[in-house]
Design a protein around this motif. Structure first.
Motif, PDB file in Angstrom:
ATOM      1  N   ALA A 267       0.866  -1.188   0.000  1.00  0.00           N
ATOM      2  CA  ALA A 267       0.000   0.000   0.000  1.00  0.00           C
ATOM      3  C   ALA A 267       0.899   1.234   0.000  1.00  0.00           C
ATOM      4  O   ALA A 267       1.981   1.227   0.612  1.00  0.00           O
ATOM      5  CB  ALA A 267      -0.892  -0.004   1.233  1.00  0.00           C
ATOM      6  N   PHE A 268       0.449   2.283  -0.693  1.00  0.00           N
ATOM      7  CA  PHE A 268       1.233   3.522  -0.845  1.00  0.00           C
ATOM      8  C   PHE A 268       0.348   4.712  -0.496  1.00  0.00           C
ATOM      9  O   PHE A 268      -0.706   4.905  -1.132  1.00  0.00           O
ATOM     10  CB  PHE A 268       1.715   3.697  -2.296  1.00  0.00           C
ATOM     11  CG  PHE A 268       2.563   2.561  -2.825  1.00  0.00           C
ATOM     12  CD1 PHE A 268       1.971   1.376  -3.254  1.00  0.00           C
ATOM     13  CD2 PHE A 268       3.944   2.697  -2.913  1.00  0.00           C
ATOM     14  CE1 PHE A 268       2.741   0.328  -3.753  1.00  0.00           C
ATOM     15  CE2 PHE A 268       4.732   1.660  -3.411  1.00  0.00           C
ATOM     16  CZ  PHE A 268       4.127   0.473  -3.827  1.00  0.00           C
ATOM     17  N   HIS A 269       0.769   5.510   0.486  1.00  0.00           N
ATOM     18  CA  HIS A 269       0.010   6.722   0.823  1.00  0.00           C
ATOM     19  C   HIS A 269       0.950   7.664   1.568  1.00  0.00           C
ATOM     20  O   HIS A 269       1.436   7.322   2.649  1.00  0.00           O
ATOM     21  CB  HIS A 269      -1.203   6.364   1.687  1.00  0.00           C
ATOM     22  CG  HIS A 269      -2.046   7.547   2.064  1.00  0.00           C
ATOM     23  ND1 HIS A 269      -2.566   8.423   1.134  1.00  0.00           N
ATOM     24  CD2 HIS A 269      -2.460   7.994   3.277  1.00  0.00           C
ATOM     25  CE1 HIS A 269      -3.274   9.355   1.755  1.00  0.00           C
ATOM     26  NE2 HIS A 269      -3.221   9.122   3.048  1.00  0.00           N
TER      27      HIS A 269
ATOM     28  N   TYR B 243      -3.377  -2.345   7.931  1.00  0.00           N
ATOM     29  CA  TYR B 243      -2.722  -2.860   6.722  1.00  0.00           C
ATOM     30  C   TYR B 243      -1.897  -4.110   7.016  1.00  0.00           C
ATOM     31  O   TYR B 243      -1.826  -5.022   6.189  1.00  0.00           O
ATOM     32  CB  TYR B 243      -1.856  -1.775   6.073  1.00  0.00           C
ATOM     33  CG  TYR B 243      -2.672  -0.735   5.298  1.00  0.00           C
ATOM     34  CD1 TYR B 243      -4.039  -0.886   5.122  1.00  0.00           C
ATOM     35  CD2 TYR B 243      -2.069   0.375   4.737  1.00  0.00           C
ATOM     36  CE1 TYR B 243      -4.783   0.056   4.412  1.00  0.00           C
ATOM     37  CE2 TYR B 243      -2.801   1.323   4.029  1.00  0.00           C
ATOM     38  CZ  TYR B 243      -4.161   1.156   3.870  1.00  0.00           C
ATOM     39  OH  TYR B 243      -4.889   2.077   3.166  1.00  0.00           O
ATOM     40  N   ALA B 244      -1.262  -4.137   8.197  1.00  0.00           N
ATOM     41  CA  ALA B 244      -0.501  -5.345   8.548  1.00  0.00           C
ATOM     42  C   ALA B 244      -1.472  -6.517   8.716  1.00  0.00           C
ATOM     43  O   ALA B 244      -1.197  -7.642   8.288  1.00  0.00           O
ATOM     44  CB  ALA B 244       0.289  -5.113   9.835  1.00  0.00           C
TER      45      ALA B 244
ATOM     46  N   THR C 194       4.031  -4.625   2.681  1.00  0.00           N
ATOM     47  CA  THR C 194       4.687  -3.350   2.990  1.00  0.00           C
ATOM     48  C   THR C 194       3.687  -2.216   2.880  1.00  0.00           C
ATOM     49  O   THR C 194       2.848  -2.223   1.975  1.00  0.00           O
ATOM     50  CB  THR C 194       5.832  -3.062   1.978  1.00  0.00           C
ATOM     51  OG1 THR C 194       6.556  -4.267   1.731  1.00  0.00           O
ATOM     52  CG2 THR C 194       6.786  -2.001   2.501  1.00  0.00           C
ATOM     53  N   PHE C 195       3.786  -1.251   3.781  1.00  0.00           N
ATOM     54  CA  PHE C 195       2.998  -0.021   3.683  1.00  0.00           C
ATOM     55  C   PHE C 195       3.981   1.146   3.580  1.00  0.00           C
ATOM     56  O   PHE C 195       4.722   1.421   4.526  1.00  0.00           O
ATOM     57  CB  PHE C 195       2.091   0.115   4.916  1.00  0.00           C
ATOM     58  CG  PHE C 195       1.386   1.446   5.034  1.00  0.00           C
ATOM     59  CD1 PHE C 195       1.047   2.204   3.912  1.00  0.00           C
ATOM     60  CD2 PHE C 195       1.047   1.946   6.290  1.00  0.00           C
ATOM     61  CE1 PHE C 195       0.398   3.427   4.021  1.00  0.00           C
ATOM     62  CE2 PHE C 195       0.393   3.168   6.424  1.00  0.00           C
ATOM     63  CZ  PHE C 195       0.081   3.906   5.283  1.00  0.00           C
ATOM     64  N   TYR C 196       4.032   1.778   2.417  1.00  0.00           N
ATOM     65  CA  TYR C 196       4.896   2.947   2.219  1.00  0.00           C
ATOM     66  C   TYR C 196       4.095   4.185   2.600  1.00  0.00           C
ATOM     67  O   TYR C 196       3.167   4.576   1.882  1.00  0.00           O
ATOM     68  CB  TYR C 196       5.358   3.035   0.762  1.00  0.00           C
ATOM     69  CG  TYR C 196       6.173   1.832   0.336  1.00  0.00           C
ATOM     70  CD1 TYR C 196       7.542   1.765   0.625  1.00  0.00           C
ATOM     71  CD2 TYR C 196       5.585   0.755  -0.318  1.00  0.00           C
ATOM     72  CE1 TYR C 196       8.291   0.655   0.258  1.00  0.00           C
ATOM     73  CE2 TYR C 196       6.328  -0.350  -0.689  1.00  0.00           C
ATOM     74  CZ  TYR C 196       7.675  -0.401  -0.396  1.00  0.00           C
ATOM     75  OH  TYR C 196       8.423  -1.506  -0.758  1.00  0.00           O
TER      76      TYR C 196
END
Ligand code: GP9
Length: 426
Positions: free
Chosen positions: A124-126, A139-140, A146-148
């Motif tokens: 995820a990207f935010h 998200y985990a 991975t969460f960016y």
């Protein structure tokens, strides 16, 4: 638990019946990029102001993609987090608060976890604080590798709350291009967040008499985001990803502007209650397929609950035993369905029911969509019970962590040699 399992299994059975459709698995193994666009409403698509197209890049993409023109956001108080939950996990949001905050440790059948179980790299990207809407925890839990978040980006283009979307897409693309394939990348934009403060140098439209108003600023922000999306698409093509990736985009919720005179000024016409509701609730849903197939405007009705079933269907991943409320929207013979809003409003594409007061009470108004006129309430009443059931079943599943119970029951049944339904795990 048993009643909820039977109810959810009926939806799974319907999805299973569509697995014999030629669309099931037509894009098996493709990467998936999904963009959730901040406050991006459907009434922006195809519009101009002073002879300038507001969303030229999306207008082009819409022609090359499956574009759903009767698609609804279904969010409530949890706003962006509700849109995310609806679209990735296919369950209704809470009447008040946010599932991301209240029930982040419960079990769900969300798309990132399902794709991870099918060999996908998930991210995820935010570019905002990772703790906002409790994303780090949620998200985990739902299966992102991975969460960016903001800490992973250089804030080299400050706009509004954080990083401008152009830089956000550029920096995210650098990561996406390096990911092991197949991948699922989920990106959330931010630059068109209320109150739409972007630099004067980025305001490229001449908005005439709307200059200096919230609506004028909204149009400028949407035009900026559209340009950012255009650069993102070009980059995906340059990286060789366009032809092996399903690229889906949808608006998360309305733009929070409540001064209807601004909408009427922009659209040049007075708006009925139904038209206002449509403007508030409709967001674009665009699915670009690797070969451009199914391009054109799809008028079958749908909502954010249908996003994950639509994508998983195209990938040929069975959702028959998953607890998902939605249905695939891209099939050779689109099905009719009910899109239910959290406040009890609903539509089947021909009528739109607006409850008055309590959710799903029977004294609401039934609009005939084609006629833009109030119709006989009896035309809606048949579905009031279905809408009420959907909301209460979804609440029970989320609040009482029933997916965990369904799984435990399935494990027990299979240990006893029984039928292991609902055995999917994230
Ligand atoms: C911030 C963004 C905005 O991370 O998701 O959320 P919203 O205020 O639109 O719910």
């Amino acid at each position: 638990t048993a009643e909820a399992l039977v109810w959810t299994q009926a939806r799974g059975d319907n999805r299973q019946s569509l697995e014999s459709d030629p669309t099931f698995g037509e894009y098996k193994g493709s990467n998936v990029i999904m963009v959730q666009m901040e406050a991006f409403q459907n009434f922006m698509i195809g519009k101009s102001i002073g002879g300038q197209e507001i969303t030229p890049n999306l207008n082009k993409l819409v022609k090359e993609s499956a574009y759903f023109s009767q698609f609804y956001h279904q969010t409530a108080q949890g706003r962006t987090s509700d849109a995310d939950f609806l679209s990735n996990c296919s369950l209704q949001p809470m009447m008040s608060g946010s599932v991301f905050i209240q029930y982040a440790n419960h079990q769900y059948n969300c798309m990132p976890g399902t794709l991870k179980n099918n060999g996908y790299t998930t991210a995820a990207f935010h570019a905002y604080e990772g703790g906002f809407w409790n994303r780090n925890t949620m998200y985990a839990n739902i299966g992102y590798d991975t969460f960016y978040s903001k800490k992973n980006y250089q804030i080299d283009e400050p706009i509004g709350w954080s990083l401008g979307d152009t830089s956000f897409f550029r920096q995210s693309s650098d990561i996406i291009a390096q990911q092991q394939q197949p991948f699922y990348s989920f990106l959330i934009t931010l630059s068109s967040h209320y109150p739409f403060t972007i630099q004067d140098s980025e305001k490229k439209l001449n908005v005439g008499e709307l200059d200096g108003t919230l609506m004028g600023d909204y149009l400028q922000a949407i035009h900026y985001v559209d340009a950012s999306l255009g650069t993102f698409i070009e980059r995906l093509k340059a990286e060789g990803l366009w032809d092996n990736t399903i690229v889906a985009m949808y608006g998360d919720h309305d733009n929070s502007i409540r001064d209807w005179s601004l909408f009427e000024k922009f659209l040049g016409q007075p708006l009925s209650d139904l038209q206002r509701e449509m403007i508030l609730k409709q967001v674009p849903f665009i699915v670009h397929l690797p070969d451009g197939k199914y391009a054109g405007t799809h008028t079958n009705v749908g909502g954010q609950l249908d996003v994950t079933p639509t994508i998983l269907h195209l990938l040929g991943i069975s959702t028959a035993d998953m607890t998902l409320l939605g249905q695939p929207l891209i099939t050779s013979q689109p099905q009719s369905k009910l899109v239910v809003q959290r406040n009890g409003a609903f539509t089947d594409g021909t009528v739109y029911y607006m409850p008055s007061g309590d959710a799903v009470a029977e004294n609401g108004k039934c609009w005939n969509i084609a006629a833009n006129a109030l119709g006989d309430v009896g035309k809606c009443l048949g579905a009031v019970e279905d809408a009420r059931t959907e909301l209460s079943m979804s609440d029970q599943i989320v609040q009482h962590d029933l997916i965990a119970s369904f799984r435990a029951a399935a494990v027990e049944a299979s240990a006893d040699g029984g039928d292991a339904t609902a055995a999917n795990t994230n």
